[in-house]
Design an enzyme around this catalytic site. Structure first.
Site, PDB file in Angstrom:
ATOM      1  N   LYS A 134      10.142   7.159  21.951  1.00  0.00           N
ATOM      2  CA  LYS A 134      10.990   5.984  22.178  1.00  0.00           C
ATOM      3  C   LYS A 134      11.224   5.754  23.667  1.00  0.00           C
ATOM      4  O   LYS A 134      11.275   4.610  24.125  1.00  0.00           O
ATOM      5  CB  LYS A 134      12.307   6.161  21.432  1.00  0.00           C
ATOM      6  CG  LYS A 134      12.130   6.224  19.917  1.00  0.00           C
ATOM      7  CD  LYS A 134      13.392   6.651  19.196  1.00  0.00           C
ATOM      8  CE  LYS A 134      13.176   6.754  17.700  1.00  0.00           C
ATOM      9  NZ  LYS A 134      14.363   7.267  16.982  1.00  0.00           N
ATOM     10  N   LYS A 153       6.903   4.315  16.268  1.00  0.00           N
ATOM     11  CA  LYS A 153       7.080   4.626  17.694  1.00  0.00           C
ATOM     12  C   LYS A 153       6.009   5.575  18.224  1.00  0.00           C
ATOM     13  O   LYS A 153       5.553   5.443  19.361  1.00  0.00           O
ATOM     14  CB  LYS A 153       8.473   5.191  17.981  1.00  0.00           C
ATOM     15  CG  LYS A 153       8.805   6.542  17.322  1.00  0.00           C
ATOM     16  CD  LYS A 153       9.524   6.361  16.028  1.00  0.00           C
ATOM     17  CE  LYS A 153       9.960   7.659  15.384  1.00  0.00           C
ATOM     18  NZ  LYS A 153      10.623   7.405  14.091  1.00  0.00           N
ATOM     19  N   ALA A 170       0.841  -1.193   0.000  1.00  0.00           N
ATOM     20  CA  ALA A 170       0.000   0.000   0.000  1.00  0.00           C
ATOM     21  C   ALA A 170       0.878   1.246   0.000  1.00  0.00           C
ATOM     22  O   ALA A 170       1.790   1.377   0.828  1.00  0.00           O
ATOM     23  CB  ALA A 170      -0.928   0.011   1.204  1.00  0.00           C
ATOM     24  N   GLU A 194      10.612  -4.114  16.890  1.00  0.00           N
ATOM     25  CA  GLU A 194      12.031  -3.860  17.152  1.00  0.00           C
ATOM     26  C   GLU A 194      12.519  -2.575  16.504  1.00  0.00           C
ATOM     27  O   GLU A 194      13.326  -1.833  17.076  1.00  0.00           O
ATOM     28  CB  GLU A 194      12.875  -5.038  16.657  1.00  0.00           C
ATOM     29  CG  GLU A 194      14.350  -4.946  16.990  1.00  0.00           C
ATOM     30  CD  GLU A 194      14.621  -4.988  18.477  1.00  0.00           C
ATOM     31  OE1 GLU A 194      15.082  -3.962  19.023  1.00  0.00           O
ATOM     32  OE2 GLU A 194      14.355  -6.031  19.102  1.00  0.00           O
ATOM     33  N   GLU A 234      15.021  16.090   8.653  1.00  0.00           N
ATOM     34  CA  GLU A 234      13.955  16.443   7.723  1.00  0.00           C
ATOM     35  C   GLU A 234      13.962  17.948   7.452  1.00  0.00           C
ATOM     36  O   GLU A 234      14.570  18.733   8.192  1.00  0.00           O
ATOM     37  CB  GLU A 234      12.597  16.039   8.316  1.00  0.00           C
ATOM     38  CG  GLU A 234      12.464  14.570   8.659  1.00  0.00           C
ATOM     39  CD  GLU A 234      12.331  13.690   7.435  1.00  0.00           C
ATOM     40  OE1 GLU A 234      12.055  14.230   6.337  1.00  0.00           O
ATOM     41  OE2 GLU A 234      12.520  12.467   7.574  1.00  0.00           O
ATOM     42  N   ASP A 270      10.510  12.862  19.027  1.00  0.00           N
ATOM     43  CA  ASP A 270      10.840  11.521  18.549  1.00  0.00           C
ATOM     44  C   ASP A 270      11.482  10.693  19.665  1.00  0.00           C
ATOM     45  O   ASP A 270      11.092   9.547  19.910  1.00  0.00           O
ATOM     46  CB  ASP A 270      11.794  11.629  17.351  1.00  0.00           C
ATOM     47  CG  ASP A 270      12.296  10.284  16.874  1.00  0.00           C
ATOM     48  OD1 ASP A 270      11.584   9.623  16.111  1.00  0.00           O
ATOM     49  OD2 ASP A 270      13.408   9.885  17.277  1.00  0.00           O
TER      50      ASP A 270
END
Length: 432
Positions: free
Chosen positions: A207, A107, A47, A131, A192, A203
């Site tokens: 995590k 995440k 997809a 993982e 980015e 981010d």
């Protein structure tokens, strides 16, 4: 359980940097993967947002209808690499409810809705593996989820964002200013165009929530993580760290507090050069685990990138497929504990204070008295004249372990005094 001899059919959601590598490996290493699983792994659909030519990807596999792909009755395993919360949550919930196992690297989704997904997997008796959601290729989820499940983890500390580690490393090694180091990271593809999620710590916070949940067998939500990014880290912070034998790293830290609660935070932190995490360079990640019986363990490697992250994804795919062939499910969520989250003001740490004071007798004594008044003990102090200003000096103070609230009271009192000019810069310091 798959029919005897039947292939395990895989649907892939997302065909970007990581997804395209997963698709490539499934095709190029099909024989090896078959030998490891015991059945063929057949990629039956991918997809994507748009159907266009992708190197090494059979265009006949591409579709823009992710829901229809997930709903296909011949799909056994859904690999999610599209990111985002919606419609990803609904797609994975539907997959699990239909008895399909899931592998994801998402995440943010796990940090906000992991509990819902784990419950859905438990009800259906299928797997959810993730993982690649933390630290790219580094195997850290499985050690916490399985290898250390018989031990008692006391702390997990990690550099889990390669973008920020690269920026800070450049500031240390080349003397670059923050803005220049960020621009360099963007030019190299480490950051980015909109780097907010990385440099503001979001981010790493997602995590940290996942790591804390695994380490302490509880559910930690993204909102539980006290988060501070690196956007305000400047050359003065880098210099101050180096003067006391440290480097600045953005650390995700999950620790068991004295009262049994869990402290979970992401902060720019001064790390002593003797600590194993201090030597983690460039865009690499590393996670440092402390436990009662195993002691200290460190896992290090590439924290991002198509091939490294795809390696972690494929490891989960093989494990989930093996379980599928055997008709069993792997370890589910371990969330039997409800210790609660430590109030951010009660989190204890060493701190480093950088401030400008009047360069005259008695000032240092008054600063020390203000710190003593709030119960904050000085470990080390340095004072140097402010260049070009004979009336002021730069004061660098490292404290012993103190609560964030007590440290905040000290800062407020000092900033209100006539002895201190401007804002006091505060950074945490790793270690006792």
């Amino acid at each position: 359980m798959s029919s005897p001899g039947a292939p395990v059919r895989v649907a892939l959601l997302g065909c970007g940097t990581v997804g395209s590598q997963v698709a490539r490996i499934l095709v190029e290493q099909a024989a090896d993967l078959r030998a490891r699983v015991g059945r063929p792994l057949d990629l039956v659909g991918i997809a994507t947002r748009t159907v266009r030519e992708r190197p090494g990807v059979d265009p006949a596999l591409l579709t823009t209808d992710a829901a229809a792909l997930v709903a296909r009755p011949d799909v056994d395993l859904v690999v999610e690499l599209m990111g985002g919360i919606h419609p990803t949550l609904e797609l994975l919930t539907d997959a699990l409810a239909a008895g399909k196992s899931v592998v994801t690297a998402n995440k943010a989704l796990l940090a906000q809705h992991g509990g819902e997904l784990f419950e859905a997997a438990e009800r259906a008796g299928v797997d959810i593996y993730y993982e690649a959601a933390v630290a790219g290729a580094i195997p850290i989820i499985r050690p916490l989820r399985e290898s250390l499940v018989g031990d008692a983890v006391t702390a997990v500390t990690g550099i889990v964002n390669g973008t920020t580690n690269y920026i800070l490393d450049q500031m240390h090694t080349t003397g670059a200013e923050y803005a220049d180091a960020l621009a360099d990271a963007q030019a190299l593809g480490y950051a980015e165009a909109d780097p907010t999620a990385d440099v503001e710590g979001h981010d790493a916070a997602a995590k940290a929530a996942i790591l804390a949940s695994l380490a302490f067998h509880t559910r930690v939500h993204l909102d539980d993580v006290d988060c501070e990014g690196i956007a305000e880290v400047g050359a003065a912070d880098i210099e101050a760290a180096e003067q006391i034998g440290c480097v600045v790293k953005l650390l995700a830290r999950c620790t068991l507090s004295a009262d049994g609660t869990i402290a979970v935070g992401v902060h720019p932190t001064l790390v002593p050069a003797t600590h194993p995490l201090a030597g983690v360079r460039g865009a690499f990640n590393a996670v440092f685990v402390e436990s009662i019986n195993a002691g200290q363990l460190m896992f290090m490697g590439p924290g991002a990138g198509g091939s490294p992250t795809a390696s972690a994804v494929l490891g989960d795919v093989v494990t989930a497929a093996r379980n599928r062939v055997r008709g069993v499910a792997g370890p589910g969520e371990s969330a039997y504990s409800t210790p609660g989250i430590t109030d951010p003001g009660r989190v204890r740490s060493r701190h480093h204070l950088a401030l400008v004071v009047r360069d005259e007798p008695g000032v240092l004594a008054r600063v020390a008295a203000a710190m003593a008044h709030s119960g904050v003990s000085i470990q080390e102090v340095r004072q140097v004249p402010l260049p070009g200003d004979g009336a002021h000096a730069r004061l660098s103070i490292t404290t012993h372990v103190a609560s964030t609230a007590d440290l905040g009271a000290v800062v407020a009192e000092l900033e209100a005094s006539d002895d201190v000019s401007g804002r006091i810069r505060v950074l945490r310091v790793e270690g006792e």
